[in-house]
Write a protein that holds these residues in place. Structure first.
Motif, short mmCIF file in Angstrom:
data_model
loop_
_atom_site.label_atom_id
_atom_site.label_comp_id
_atom_site.label_asym_id
_atom_site.label_seq_id
_atom_site.Cartn_x
_atom_site.Cartn_y
_atom_site.Cartn_z
N ASN A 10 47.50 34.29 40.39
CA ASN A 10 47.85 35.89 40.66
C ASN A 10 46.53 35.96 40.84
OD1 ASN A 10 50.13 36.41 40.60
ND2 ASN A 10 50.15 36.23 38.41
N LYS A 11 45.78 37.19 41.56
CA LYS A 11 44.26 37.57 41.60
C LYS A 11 44.01 37.75 40.63
CE LYS A 11 45.49 42.56 42.78
NZ LYS A 11 45.48 43.69 43.85
N ILE A 12 42.27 38.11 40.45
CA ILE A 12 41.92 38.64 38.86
C ILE A 12 41.54 40.04 39.51
CG2 ILE A 12 39.90 38.40 37.82
CD1 ILE A 12 39.28 35.30 38.53
N PRO A 13 42.06 40.94 38.51
CA PRO A 13 41.85 42.32 37.88
C PRO A 13 40.50 43.05 38.85
CG PRO A 13 42.60 41.48 36.10
CD PRO A 13 42.21 40.45 37.04
N GLU A 14 40.21 44.14 39.03
CA GLU A 14 38.85 44.76 38.79
C GLU A 14 38.79 45.37 37.53
OE1 GLU A 14 37.36 48.14 41.60
OE2 GLU A 14 39.26 48.72 39.98
N ILE A 15 37.52 45.10 36.78
CA ILE A 15 37.07 45.42 35.64
C ILE A 15 35.96 46.72 36.18
CG2 ILE A 15 35.71 45.60 33.91
CD1 ILE A 15 36.24 42.16 33.89
N LEU A 16 36.16 47.83 35.68
CA LEU A 16 36.27 49.11 36.38
C LEU A 16 36.33 50.70 34.41
CD1 LEU A 16 36.42 52.06 37.80
CD2 LEU A 16 38.94 52.71 37.78
N VAL A 17 34.84 50.51 35.04
CA VAL A 17 33.89 51.53 33.96
C VAL A 17 33.00 52.93 34.29
CG1 VAL A 17 33.28 49.09 33.21
CG2 VAL A 17 31.85 50.01 33.97
N GLU A 35 49.76 38.15 34.61
CA GLU A 35 50.76 38.29 35.51
C GLU A 35 51.58 39.13 36.57
OE1 GLU A 35 53.42 34.66 36.60
OE2 GLU A 35 51.51 34.52 35.10
N ALA A 36 51.29 40.30 36.01
CA ALA A 36 52.28 40.92 37.20
C ALA A 36 51.26 41.17 38.11
CB ALA A 36 53.02 42.23 36.93
N GLY A 37 50.00 41.15 38.22
CA GLY A 37 48.80 41.32 39.15
C GLY A 37 48.51 42.95 39.25
N ILE A 38 48.19 43.28 37.65
CA ILE A 38 47.69 45.36 37.95
C ILE A 38 46.17 44.80 38.63
CG2 ILE A 38 46.83 46.74 36.21
CD1 ILE A 38 50.19 46.36 36.80
N ASP A 39 46.29 45.56 39.24
CA ASP A 39 44.74 45.85 40.01
C ASP A 39 43.44 45.76 39.59
OD1 ASP A 39 46.35 45.64 43.23
OD2 ASP A 39 47.44 46.94 42.20
N SER A 40 43.40 46.48 38.48
CA SER A 40 42.37 47.50 38.20
C SER A 40 42.40 47.23 36.18
CB SER A 40 42.60 48.90 38.91
OG SER A 40 40.85 49.03 38.26
N PHE A 41 41.69 46.93 35.09
CA PHE A 41 41.85 47.40 34.40
C PHE A 41 40.01 48.13 33.98
CE2 PHE A 41 43.89 43.19 32.42
CZ PHE A 41 44.62 43.26 32.79
N LYS A 42 40.91 49.53 33.45
CA LYS A 42 39.59 50.51 32.97
C LYS A 42 39.20 50.03 31.72
CE LYS A 42 38.95 54.90 32.77
NZ LYS A 42 38.84 56.92 33.64
#
Length: 310
Positions: free
Chosen positions: A2-9, A239-246
């Protein structure tokens, strides 16, 4: 894999933009108070342009908040602001009001749009509804649990963004509730200072909870008594591949944000390198975050597992 999610701040100043990107952030949310809700810092047009230049030089993205509640008297301002954002090449605009989509179609037809209404993104049908109308991302409501988030990602035809850390909004009113109360008491609002520059709280003695509260051009905001922290429960979303973690930076220092970003980045990378090592170390991550928390500002898992009560 799975792709590594974006870290959004959410940085509180132009200076903080570069520092948070160097700490591990891939994207920032900035903007002006009159267009965006609950921003960590106020960014003028010149500062938005400067921040965008800095972010792009470091390979990061800039999203500008335009998710305020717009009444008729403010609609006329939208096209000019969107045209400006398009000209300086911001990466996306965050919206809740369809008026933003309508204006963007006229003046910035190629602008990426992230749908964020704080509370109503609760199912994948609605996410795809807005996707068919121009949205490229949905910001998931803070009040749904982990299973619902994973299910939404499985069926969504747009990117999915989830807040994993920080303060959340409990209540907003367009009315200036504190101001009206002080006025009723015959007090001077300029002396009282009800905005974010002075910490004010609603206190619940039964739970021992303090709810930060402030007013701005968009009305009255009451915030959660604890910060979300999900650093030890990232597996299902990764695991689900969420695109962005804020990671929300409202009322937080840049130093605090740098440390939190670095920990989440390390945890995410460790999960993809070795799931068992992440499993073994996640309690350590949690303790490190507890050590970083401001006094009287505890952490919990929010509504991911229905731990939060308010």
């Amino acid at each position: 894999m799975n792709k590594i999610p974006e870290i959004l701040v959410t940085p509180n100043s132009v200076t903080a933009v570069e520092r948070l990107i160097k700490a591990g952030a891939n994207a920032v949310v900035i903007g002006e108070e009159k267009f965006g809700l609950r921003l960590a810092g106020e960014f003028s047009r010149a500062e938005v342009e400067e921040a965008t230049k800095i972010a792009h030089e470091h390979g990061a993205k800039v999203y500008v908040a335009m998710n305020a509640i717009f009444h008729n008297d403010r609609i006329a301002e939208l096209p000019d602001y969107l045209a400006f954002l398009d000209k300086i090449n911001v990466d996306a605009v965050i919206f809740g009001d369809p008026a933003v989509i309508m204006a963007a179609k006229e003046v910035a037809p190629n602008m990426r749009l992230h749908w964020n209404t704080e509370t109503t993104a609760t199912n994948w049908f609605t996410a795809n509804y807005w996707g068919k109308r121009g949205a490229t991302r949905v910001v998931v409501a803070r009040e749904i649990n982990m299973d619902a988030i994973v299910e939404m990602k499985e069926h969504a035809e747009v990117e999915v963004e989830v807040q994993v850390h920080g303060m959340t909004n409990m209540f907003q009113s367009k009315r200036t509730l504190i101001g009206n109360y002080f006025q009723y008491q015959g007090k001077d609002l300029k002396v009282e200072k009800t905005d974010k520059s002075r910490q004010m709280f609603l206190y619940d003695p039964e739970r021992g909870a303090k709810y930060p509260i402030y007013e701005d051009i968009n009305g009255t905001h009451i915030m959660s008594p604890k910060d979300i922290c999900i650093i030890d429960e990232l597996e299902d979303m990764l695991e689900a591949g969420i695109d962005s973690f804020k990671i929300e930076g409202l009322f937080k220092s840049t130093e605090y944000m740098e440390s939190i970003i670095a920990l989440y980045k390390e945890a995410i990378q460790l999960y993809f390198e070795d799931e068992q090592r992440y499993e073994d170390k996640k309690e350590e991550y949690l303790e490190q975050i507890r050590d970083l928390q401001p006094p009287n500002r505890d952490i919990d898992t929010g509504f991911f597992f229905k731990e939060t009560v308010y």
